[in-house]
Design a protein around this motif. Structure first.
Motif, PDB file in Angstrom:
ATOM      1  N   HIS A  15       0.640  -1.225  -0.048  1.00  7.83           N
ATOM      2  CA  HIS A  15      -0.054  -0.016  -0.059  1.00  7.83           C
ATOM      3  C   HIS A  15       0.760   1.324  -0.074  1.00  7.83           C
ATOM      4  N   ILE A  16       1.997   1.340   0.952  1.00  9.93           N
ATOM      5  CA  ILE A  16       2.586   2.328   1.007  1.00  9.93           C
ATOM      6  C   ILE A  16       3.615   2.637  -0.181  1.00  9.93           C
ATOM      7  N   LYS A  17       3.956   1.606  -0.659  1.00 11.20           N
ATOM      8  CA  LYS A  17       4.784   1.619  -2.173  1.00 11.20           C
ATOM      9  C   LYS A  17       4.042   2.103  -3.383  1.00 11.20           C
ATOM     10  N   VAL A  18       2.759   1.524  -3.488  1.00 15.67           N
ATOM     11  CA  VAL A  18       1.819   2.050  -4.462  1.00 15.67           C
ATOM     12  C   VAL A  18       1.769   3.576  -4.559  1.00 15.67           C
ATOM     13  N   SER A  19       1.400   4.007  -3.299  1.00 17.50           N
ATOM     14  CA  SER A  19       1.174   5.267  -2.827  1.00 17.50           C
ATOM     15  C   SER A  19       2.277   6.142  -3.276  1.00 17.50           C
ATOM     16  N   LEU A  20       3.756   5.995  -2.869  1.00 14.10           N
ATOM     17  CA  LEU A  20       4.858   6.487  -3.165  1.00 14.10           C
ATOM     18  C   LEU A  20       5.070   6.581  -4.771  1.00 14.10           C
ATOM     19  N   SER A  21       4.837   5.336  -5.290  1.00  9.34           N
ATOM     20  CA  SER A  21       5.218   5.192  -6.555  1.00  9.34           C
ATOM     21  C   SER A  21       4.215   6.010  -7.599  1.00  9.34           C
ATOM     22  N   HIS A  22       2.981   6.461  -7.210  1.00  7.86           N
ATOM     23  CA  HIS A  22       2.038   7.074  -7.967  1.00  7.86           C
ATOM     24  C   HIS A  22       2.588   8.656  -7.622  1.00  7.86           C
ATOM     25  N   LYS A  23       2.901   8.954  -6.596  1.00 10.12           N
ATOM     26  CA  LYS A  23       3.574  10.469  -6.317  1.00 10.12           C
ATOM     27  C   LYS A  23       4.599  10.787  -6.800  1.00 10.12           C
ATOM     28  N   LEU A  24       5.670   9.790  -6.680  1.00 10.06           N
ATOM     29  CA  LEU A  24       7.089  10.195  -7.277  1.00 10.06           C
ATOM     30  C   LEU A  24       7.062   9.588  -8.787  1.00 10.06           C
ATOM     31  N   VAL A  25       6.975   8.632  -9.193  1.00 12.88           N
ATOM     32  CA  VAL A  25       7.318   7.998 -10.602  1.00 12.88           C
ATOM     33  C   VAL A  25       6.527   8.572 -11.455  1.00 12.88           C
ATOM     34  N   MET A  26       5.217   8.826 -11.299  1.00 13.48           N
ATOM     35  CA  MET A  26       4.410   9.453 -12.465  1.00 13.48           C
ATOM     36  C   MET A  26       4.721  10.894 -12.611  1.00 13.48           C
TER      37      MET A  26
END
Length: 636
Positions: A541-552
């Protein structure tokens, strides 16, 4: 004078007809009985027995003859109490009773296996179940209807021995009781059956232990005795005592008083020995929390048997047995409450200050939740034990003080009790988050521990006690902790990127922006490589949230500025595809020691799961895995 000397004697008095008939009837009965007694007591019949398959008809006729003799003797007494035939008949009756007494004892001993309590109780249940099945199917419209018909061979097929033994005993007992020889019959019965009960209890490892003997035992020895008792209790009640009751009811069906006296004389001593043990066990000197589950096992076993015990020992003379069961249940309940209080006190007094490496799950959380999840498996028993037992509310909880009040979510006393223990644990965990130098790590620590609590509740019997509302409320709290963690741990990285990637910036600004992003990302990554999120669901959950905020955002920014600069590539250390790879490596706690992230006099050590020195300290000083439930208190 001579005529007087040789005067003829008066003619004999003629007996009345009814006296003559009574005398004749007694004599005829005596002849019949004497013939049988002579036959079955002679040396030629030493290997043959009256009550056997080949001579059962003769045995039945003999019993009827004895009963008839008894009734004719009564008639003769009424018409001629001084008849010499009465003396002869009485002596013959004693001989007949000796033969019946001998046969009674022989049948009892010869069929010990067939008449052992388990066989008697199972046979009774088998007959009852077949009758019930037959009754049910007789009104069924099913095409698969089965007809059950009891055959004489059934008992031989399922149980060895003489299938007529119980009926033979009843026949003899009825005869001896009706003729005034009940005392002799009951004495033989008690002697044989009591030896069987004592032997069976001995085989079940039921010992006569005094309170002093129990109190002197070390826990390992007592634990072994308790485990033996748990096995023995169900067998003793449902097979031994139940079987003895069935046998006594059948053999002495002609006299309720004899059933009661014989059954109680045979079983009372053994029953009191069995049911006193749990009460004595509760009086050991140290009732520590890890012993609770053995006592709950005894409570649950005894409570489940209570209705059967009441049914079997329903006589007035059995009040001591029933009272002992009630006393043992009460003392077991008191002991469980005492140990639960000790468990809560151990949580309150837990003072370890060594932070868990990488913000993982604290040993206190693990042990408390494993303990409670195991406790919840005894929900029916603790619902009774904890009834009307109010918990003491813990003091305010600091950072986690906004956790829902258990009284708002729990209705039953047992649910409220467990909810308060969890709240008490979470209060302690809030205090253990303070030594972390990095505030982000403290929130990760709180999220990890509360997630562990929620998962334990959702995947165990605790869910049925605490309810879905409790779970959802605390899942929401986990998300709040996770959001605060993200904001604090990755705030500088996120603020290094523009809020909207579509904003136009110059190539120089883009270069400076990416350089700042690279620096902040590297700092955050290196710091968090030793941090841990043990729960896969929370970690994803935390990784998906961070990925959305950082990677995209980073990817959109790179694309926009690459096009704006004519397609020239920027010198970026962490391209969007690299960021995803780096994030995938985080929160396994497999690198570094994490000691730089905490402020403490001691140093954290281990793999980042937080179960080394702190766990050992907590276990040694406060709580140990419960006996019999060690597999429940593993590091899961």
């Amino acid at each position: 004078m001579g005529k007087q000397l040789f005067r003829s004697s008066p003619p004999p008095v003629k007996q009345p007809a009814h006296q003559s008939l009574a005398e004749t009837a007694v004599q005829e009965c005596m002849r019949n009985i004497n013939t049988v007694i002579t036959k079955w007591t002679s040396s030629s019949s030493s290997n043959e027995f009256l009550f056997s398959t080949n001579s059962r008809r003769e045995a039945e006729e003999f019993v009827e003859a004895v009963k008839h003799l008894q009734s004719t003797m009564h008639r003769l007494v009424a018409v001629n109490a001084s008849s010499k035939n009465l003396v002869t008949a009485h002596n013959l009756m004693q001989s007949a009773m000796k033969l019946l007494e001998s046969e009674f004892g022989r049948v009892l001993n010869a069929n010990r296996d067939y008449l052992d309590p388990e066989s008697v109780s199972v046979r009774s249940s088998y007959r009852s179940s077949r009758f019930s099945t037959s009754t049910t199917t007789s009104v069924s419209d099913s095409e698969d209807e089965i007809s059950y018909e009891e055959t004489p061979e059934d008992d031989h097929r399922f149980f060895g021995g003489d299938s007529d033994a119980m009926d033979d005993l009843k026949t003899i007992a009825d005869c001896m009781i009706s003729t005034g020889y009940a005392k002799e019959c009951v004495k033989v019965y008690k002697t044989v059956r009591k030896s069987i009960v004592e032997e069976t209890l001995q085989n079940l490892a039921v010992e006569r232990l005094t309170l002093h003997q129990v109190q002197k035992m070390d826990w390992e020895t007592l634990d072994s005795k308790i485990r033996s008792w748990l096995r023995a209790a169900k067998l003793a009640v449902r097979s031994l005592f139940f079987g003895e009751r069935l046998l006594a009811d059948h053999v002495f069906s002609s006299s309720v008083n004899i059933v009661e006296s014989s059954f109680m004389d045979i079983t009372q001593e053994g029953a009191l020995t069995l049911f006193t043990f749990p009460e004595n066990a509760t009086k050991i000197k140290k009732l520590s929390p890890e012993k609770m589950f053995r006592f709950l096992d005894m409570y649950e076993t005894l409570a489940s048997l209570y209705v059967e015990i009441e049914t079997i020992f329903y006589f007035d003379s059995a009040s001591a047995v029933r009272s002992q069961v009630i006393n043992s249940l009460a003392r077991l309940g008191d002991s469980v409450r005492t140990m639960m209080t000790a468990f809560e006190t151990a949580i309150q007094k837990e003072t370890s200050r060594t932070p868990v490496t990488g913000g993982g799950v604290h040993p206190l959380t693990r042990y408390v939740m494993n303990y409670l999840s195991f406790l919840a498996d005894y929900s029916e028993s603790i619902a009774v034990i904890f009834e009307n037992w109010q918990p003491t509310a813990p003091s305010s909880c600091g950072a986690g003080g906004d956790v829902a009040d258990p009284e708002e979510l729990c209705s039953s006393p047992v649910s409220l009790r467990i909810a308060w223990v969890i709240l008490l644990t979470l209060c302690k965990i809030d205090g253990k988050a303070q030594p972390y130098k990095d505030v982000a790590l403290s929130y990760l620590f709180l999220a990890n521990n509360l997630q562990y609590v929620v998962v334990k509740v959702r995947t165990s019997s605790l869910k049925h006690l605490l309810g879905e509302d409790w779970v959802m409320r605390h899942e929401g709290k986990v998300k709040q902790y996770a959001e605060k963690f993200e904001k604090l741990a990755w705030g500088k990285v996120l603020t290094s990127l523009p809020e909207y990637a579509a904003e136009e910036i110059t190539p120089e600004e883009a270069t400076e922006l990416f350089a700042k992003f690279d620096d902040e990302f590297e700092v955050a990554y290196r710091k968090q490589i030793s941090w841990v999120i043990p729960d896969p669901k929370l970690r994803d959950h935390i990784k998906v949230s961070l990925s959305h905020k950082l990677v995209m955002v980073c990817n959109e920014l790179c694309e926009l500025n690459r096009l704006g600069s004519g397609g020239d590539a920027f010198n970026v250390r962490y391209a969007p595809e690299d960021i995803g790879n780096y994030l995938s490596d985080l929160y396994f706690g497999s690198r570094g020691s994490g000691t730089g992230s905490v402020s403490t006099k001691g140093s954290g050590s281990g793999s980042g799961t937080g179960s080394s020195s702190t766990e050992t300290e907590f276990c040694d000083q406060h709580i140990h895995p419960p006996v019999g439930g060690t597999n429940k208190l593993t590091r899961t």
